[in-house]
Design an enzyme around this catalytic site. Structure first.
Site, mmCIF file in Angstrom:
data_model
loop_
_atom_site.group_PDB
_atom_site.id
_atom_site.type_symbol
_atom_site.label_atom_id
_atom_site.label_comp_id
_atom_site.label_asym_id
_atom_site.label_seq_id
_atom_site.Cartn_x
_atom_site.Cartn_y
_atom_site.Cartn_z
ATOM 1 N N HIS A 115 133.173 22.071 62.748
ATOM 2 C CA HIS A 115 132.020 21.565 63.134
ATOM 3 C C HIS A 115 131.143 22.960 63.881
ATOM 4 C CE1 HIS A 115 128.817 19.010 65.552
ATOM 5 N NE2 HIS A 115 129.048 19.489 65.741
ATOM 6 N N CYS A 116 129.933 23.639 63.821
ATOM 7 C CA CYS A 116 130.049 24.505 64.623
ATOM 8 C C CYS A 116 128.911 24.127 66.094
ATOM 9 C CB CYS A 116 128.902 25.546 63.931
ATOM 10 S SG CYS A 116 128.537 27.317 64.623
ATOM 11 N N PRO A 117 129.501 24.617 67.464
ATOM 12 C CA PRO A 117 128.639 24.201 67.982
ATOM 13 C C PRO A 117 127.436 25.547 68.326
ATOM 14 C CG PRO A 117 130.671 25.325 68.618
ATOM 15 C CD PRO A 117 130.949 24.882 67.706
#
Length: 387
Positions: A115-117
């Site tokens: 999951h890439c912020p």
């Protein structure tokens, strides 16, 4: 509008702010060298702007397209295959091969890498190509911006200030002074730092593409290297060779594409080899978990200063959440660090869904080690007292 709401998060807003800041400063520096009215200056400006266009295009595609989610309530066509898969109580369905549940997206993600912020979304099956191209263009664009800014600042130091007047034809537009020099120096540091940091992330993404092995799968394969009673060795089933791995990520049609649910596998392997290995690893983890009693409160904050500087310094830098705990709670610990523990809280609370009725609420996360002690007495007796 729902898609655009994804941008209103600290990650995308920070990324877009950095892109805007570097673009504006590099643009001013570029104009100070070449007039946009000259053919050479116009071509150079077009090349630089093309990097910015490509960055924004791939950034928005990665954020908006998303990784692809496993349909809610999904189950395999063959009922016998269900025993080879994990069940997700949140999505009320089975986890398809290579999929994992993301707590931030609250869905099971196809071929989840992480999951890439920065895009406020997961990187997975459908947006892996866009995300990788975004990283490539960021490295190129930031490197180009850094060169322009460094040359401009060197000229300010070595040459007369009269050469550093931004002009359009013969008209002075902006006089380059000390204030611009300071801002450009900040932009040099930011563009260079971003280029180096993103290059490291790009390296891992390229390795992921070449081996067809996501970050999560890399961890699973690492743990699969263990002695087995039958002497067998785990073989990763999705490595199809470098060129075929690349074709799968860039979503070329054909025998090696994959649809997010069904995947081509290496010759000699079976469709559910990886999912069966995951089930075995979860069973081993359950056997190794240790019951701990909570003796101190922790709110779940990322920087628990009251628990000491060593606890803050040694904090685990991962996507895994922090879990608040209170005295007399109990936690089954499955991972250890010097000053932190990771586990699942023992609870009697139940949530309800239509397909499975009441199921236990599961809460997992990291918490400071000093908040807990291992239970050495009879576990069953301790859990009865807890209830």
């Amino acid at each position: 509008m729902t898609r655009f709401k994804r941008l209103f998060h600290w990650g995308p807003l920070t990324a877009l702010s950095i892109i805007t800041f570097l673009f504006v400063n590099a643009l001013l520096a570029d104009i100070s060298w070449y007039s946009p009215c000259d053919i050479g200056g116009l071509l150079h400006l077009a090349v630089f702007c093309s990097w910015v266009y490509a960055i924004l295009k791939e950034f928005l595609k990665a954020a908006f397209d998303g990784p692809g989610f496993v349909p809610l309530g999904w189950k395999p066509e063959n009922e016998e295959d269900e025993k080879c898969l994990q069940y997700c109580s949140t999505c009320m369905g089975f986890k398809a091969p290579r999929s994992h549940h993301c707590k931030k997206c609250n869905r099971c993600v196809m071929k989840m890498d992480h999951h890439c912020p920065w895009i406020n979304n997961c990187v997975g099956h459908k947006n892996h190509k866009s995300f990788t191209l975004f990283l490539v263009f960021v490295v190129i664009g930031c490197s180009h911006a850094a060169v322009i800014l460094i040359c401009t600042c060197l000229r300010y130091i070595l040459w007369d200030e009269g050469f550093l007047i931004i002009k359009i034809d013969e008209y002075d537009l902006i006089s380059f002074g000390v204030e611009y020099f300071i801002v450009f120096c900040l932009a040099i540091g930011l563009s260079s730092g971003v280029a180096v940091a993103v290059s490291l992330l790009l390296y891992y993404q390229i390795r992921t593409i070449l081996t067809n092995q996501t970050g999560i799968e890399d961890w699973i394969v690492t743990k699969a290297d263990r002695e087995r009673p039958d002497g067998s060795v785990f073989i990763y089933p999705y490595d199809l060779g470098t060129w075929n791995n690349i074709k799968q990520v860039i979503n070329w049609s054909g025998d090696y594409a994959g649809d997010g649910i069904n995947w081509p596998i290496k010759e000699g392997c079976k469709q559910y080899d990886l999912t069966i290995e995951q089930l075995e690893q979860k069973a081993l983890k359950r056997d190794r978990m240790v019951l701990h009693k909570i003796i101190g409160n922790y709110s779940g904050t990322w920087f628990p200063c009251k628990h000491g500087l060593r606890t803050c310094y040694d904090m685990p830098w991962s996507d895994a959440p922090r879990m608040g705990v209170e005295e007399k709670d109990a936690v089954y610990v499955t991972r250890w660090r010097r000053h932190w523990l990771f586990g699942e809280k023992v609870t009697t609370k139940r949530s309800f869904n239509a397909s499975n009725g009441a199921i236990p609420e599961r809460e997992k996360g990291w918490f400071p080690r000093q908040c807990a002690v291992e239970v050495y007495d009879d576990e069953d007796e301790f859990l009865k007292k807890l209830k």
